[in-house]
Write a protein that holds these residues in place. Sequence first.
Motif, short mmCIF file in Angstrom:
data_model
loop_
_atom_site.label_atom_id
_atom_site.label_comp_id
_atom_site.label_asym_id
_atom_site.label_seq_id
_atom_site.Cartn_x
_atom_site.Cartn_y
_atom_site.Cartn_z
N ALA A 143 0.82 -1.22 0.00
CA ALA A 143 0.00 0.00 0.00
C ALA A 143 0.85 1.26 0.00
CB ALA A 143 -0.93 -0.01 1.22
N GLY A 144 2.17 1.09 0.05
CA GLY A 144 3.07 2.23 0.01
C GLY A 144 3.26 2.93 1.34
N ARG A 145 2.86 2.28 2.43
CA ARG A 145 2.95 2.93 3.75
C ARG A 145 4.28 2.67 4.44
NH1 ARG A 145 -1.98 0.17 4.67
NH2 ARG A 145 -1.08 -0.75 6.56
N VAL A 146 5.04 1.68 4.00
CA VAL A 146 6.26 1.30 4.69
C VAL A 146 7.11 0.45 3.76
CG1 VAL A 146 5.30 -0.84 5.65
CG2 VAL A 146 7.12 0.34 6.90
N ARG A 147 8.41 0.42 4.01
CA ARG A 147 9.31 -0.52 3.32
C ARG A 147 9.56 -1.68 4.28
NH1 ARG A 147 14.33 2.69 3.07
NH2 ARG A 147 13.35 3.61 4.90
N VAL A 148 9.36 -2.90 3.82
CA VAL A 148 9.47 -4.03 4.73
C VAL A 148 10.12 -5.23 4.05
CG1 VAL A 148 7.18 -4.95 4.16
CG2 VAL A 148 8.19 -5.46 6.39
N THR A 149 10.86 -5.99 4.83
CA THR A 149 11.42 -7.26 4.37
C THR A 149 11.46 -8.20 5.56
OG1 THR A 149 13.27 -8.33 3.22
CG2 THR A 149 13.83 -6.64 4.81
N GLU A 150 11.49 -9.50 5.28
CA GLU A 150 11.61 -10.50 6.35
C GLU A 150 12.77 -11.43 6.01
OE1 GLU A 150 8.31 -12.06 8.81
OE2 GLU A 150 8.65 -13.93 7.68
N ILE A 151 13.60 -11.69 7.02
CA ILE A 151 14.79 -12.53 6.85
C ILE A 151 14.59 -13.80 7.68
CG2 ILE A 151 17.30 -12.62 7.00
CD1 ILE A 151 16.18 -10.43 5.13
N ARG A 152 14.49 -14.94 7.01
CA ARG A 152 14.16 -16.20 7.67
C ARG A 152 15.36 -17.14 7.73
NH1 ARG A 152 8.79 -16.64 3.86
NH2 ARG A 152 7.61 -14.96 4.88
N GLY A 153 15.59 -17.70 8.92
CA GLY A 153 16.63 -18.69 9.09
C GLY A 153 16.07 -19.96 9.67
N SER A 154 16.90 -20.99 9.68
CA SER A 154 16.51 -22.25 10.30
C SER A 154 16.97 -22.24 11.76
CB SER A 154 17.11 -23.43 9.53
OG SER A 154 16.54 -24.65 9.94
N ASP A 155 17.08 -23.39 12.39
CA ASP A 155 17.46 -23.44 13.81
C ASP A 155 18.85 -22.86 14.02
OD1 ASP A 155 15.33 -25.15 15.38
OD2 ASP A 155 15.53 -26.05 13.40
N TYR A 156 18.96 -21.97 15.00
CA TYR A 156 20.19 -21.23 15.22
C TYR A 156 21.24 -22.04 15.99
CZ TYR A 156 17.25 -17.12 14.25
OH TYR A 156 16.40 -16.21 13.69
N PHE A 157 22.50 -21.70 15.73
CA PHE A 157 23.61 -22.16 16.57
C PHE A 157 24.69 -21.10 16.54
CE2 PHE A 157 25.28 -23.27 12.46
CZ PHE A 157 26.66 -23.34 12.59
N GLY A 158 25.60 -21.21 17.51
CA GLY A 158 26.71 -20.28 17.55
C GLY A 158 26.89 -19.66 18.92
N PRO A 159 27.87 -18.77 19.08
CA PRO A 159 28.09 -18.09 20.35
C PRO A 159 26.81 -17.38 20.81
CG PRO A 159 29.93 -17.70 18.88
CD PRO A 159 28.88 -18.40 18.06
N GLY A 160 26.51 -17.53 22.09
CA GLY A 160 25.33 -16.87 22.66
C GLY A 160 24.07 -17.68 22.60
N CYS A 161 24.06 -18.79 21.89
CA CYS A 161 22.86 -19.63 21.80
C CYS A 161 22.80 -20.55 23.02
CB CYS A 161 22.87 -20.46 20.53
SG CYS A 161 22.70 -19.47 19.03
N LEU A 162 21.73 -20.44 23.79
CA LEU A 162 21.63 -21.16 25.05
C LEU A 162 20.50 -22.18 25.03
CD1 LEU A 162 22.27 -18.06 27.34
CD2 LEU A 162 23.87 -19.91 26.88
N ASP A 163 19.50 -21.99 25.89
CA ASP A 163 18.47 -23.02 26.07
C ASP A 163 17.49 -23.12 24.92
OD1 ASP A 163 17.52 -20.45 26.95
OD2 ASP A 163 15.78 -21.46 27.83
N GLN A 164 17.34 -22.07 24.11
CA GLN A 164 16.38 -22.12 23.01
C GLN A 164 16.96 -22.72 21.73
OE1 GLN A 164 14.27 -18.46 22.38
NE2 GLN A 164 13.47 -18.41 24.45
N SER A 165 18.22 -23.12 21.78
CA SER A 165 18.87 -23.69 20.61
C SER A 165 19.08 -25.19 20.79
CB SER A 165 20.24 -23.02 20.38
OG SER A 165 20.98 -23.71 19.39
N HIS A 166 18.75 -25.95 19.75
CA HIS A 166 18.99 -27.39 19.79
C HIS A 166 20.49 -27.71 19.77
CE1 HIS A 166 14.79 -28.65 19.34
NE2 HIS A 166 14.65 -27.57 18.59
N LEU A 167 21.30 -26.74 19.35
CA LEU A 167 22.75 -26.89 19.37
C LEU A 167 23.36 -25.95 20.41
CD1 LEU A 167 23.59 -27.16 15.54
CD2 LEU A 167 22.88 -28.95 17.13
N GLY A 168 22.61 -25.71 21.48
CA GLY A 168 23.04 -24.80 22.53
C GLY A 168 23.49 -25.52 23.78
N GLU A 169 22.91 -25.14 24.93
CA GLU A 169 23.44 -25.65 26.20
C GLU A 169 23.14 -27.11 26.46
OE1 GLU A 169 21.97 -23.31 29.36
OE2 GLU A 169 19.89 -23.93 29.16
#
Length: 314
Positions: A143-169
């Motif tokens: 509708a021309g009211r905003v510029r928008v994009t969505e960035i989608r990833g799969s299950d996260y891993f890496g530094p800082g990933c804790l209890d919500q990551s299957h490759l975390g704690e």
Amino acid sequence: MNRHVVVGAGQVGSEVARLLAERGHEVVLVSRSGSGPDLPGIRKEVADAADRERLTRLAAGAEAIYNCVNPPYPRWAQDWPPMAGSLLAAAEATGAGYVILGNLYVYAAPGRPMKESDPLTPPSAKGAVRVRMWQDALAAHEAGRVRVTEIRGSDYFGPGCLDQSHLGERFVPPLLAGRTVRHVGDPDQPHSWTYVPDVARSLVAAAADDRSWGRAWHVPTGPAMTYRAVAERLCELAGAPGPAVKTMPHWLVRTAGVFSPMLGELEELRYQFVRPFVLDSTDFQTVFGTAPTPLDEALTATIVWWRDRLAAAA
């Protein structure tokens, strides 16, 4: 130097804020707790993402607003609509580009690698919440009211990933200690794993490039690997004993879900872990000229982060 507003100071939001600050931008990092990295260029603000008036004031003059919020799984249906509405309203009111951190829940249970053009027909209530968020934002864009994009990833891993990551704690510390890890699904199914720094880089790249607006994109993600294969490679890189990988019986997951809200919420997402769950990130990689971080590099950084954390705790 531009002004950027990052809403959500979790594993992705904090990394986005750090990356923007390192590039010389002014960053306002918004969260209920006021947490996040203490770095020059980052100003931490305490606010509720559902408070559209305050969020709009904080976003005045911003180049982009990043939606990196992650409410608790059991509260998605209640918490997401007012927060998503507030973020979208703030972007519309200020003229800031609106960059949404998304996920793959919006697609049907896949029979092939998932692409951004796939129908949005999720089999879960959580997926339906995310679809509505994206459709509302995309309608505002069209509708021309905003510029928008969505960035989608799969299950996260890496530094800082804790209890919500299957490759975390529940994954890295046991493997480093030579203990058994247990997967909620089939550890021998191919699965895409997305590295958190690659997520942050993709969000920042999308905000800076007009080609991103008006559609969703997949974060550059390496070839799919089984849970078992990731465990084996992590142990090789860490010099840890060969991993003992077992499956958590489905009946046990269901029983534990009665006492653990997080495990309980995983039941409707079980389809993602008992069949191939593979992301195709060709579009983003081709258009923006980026590639996923090599697995060994990503796992090595994860090992170093966890060893430092465990040593500090000891």
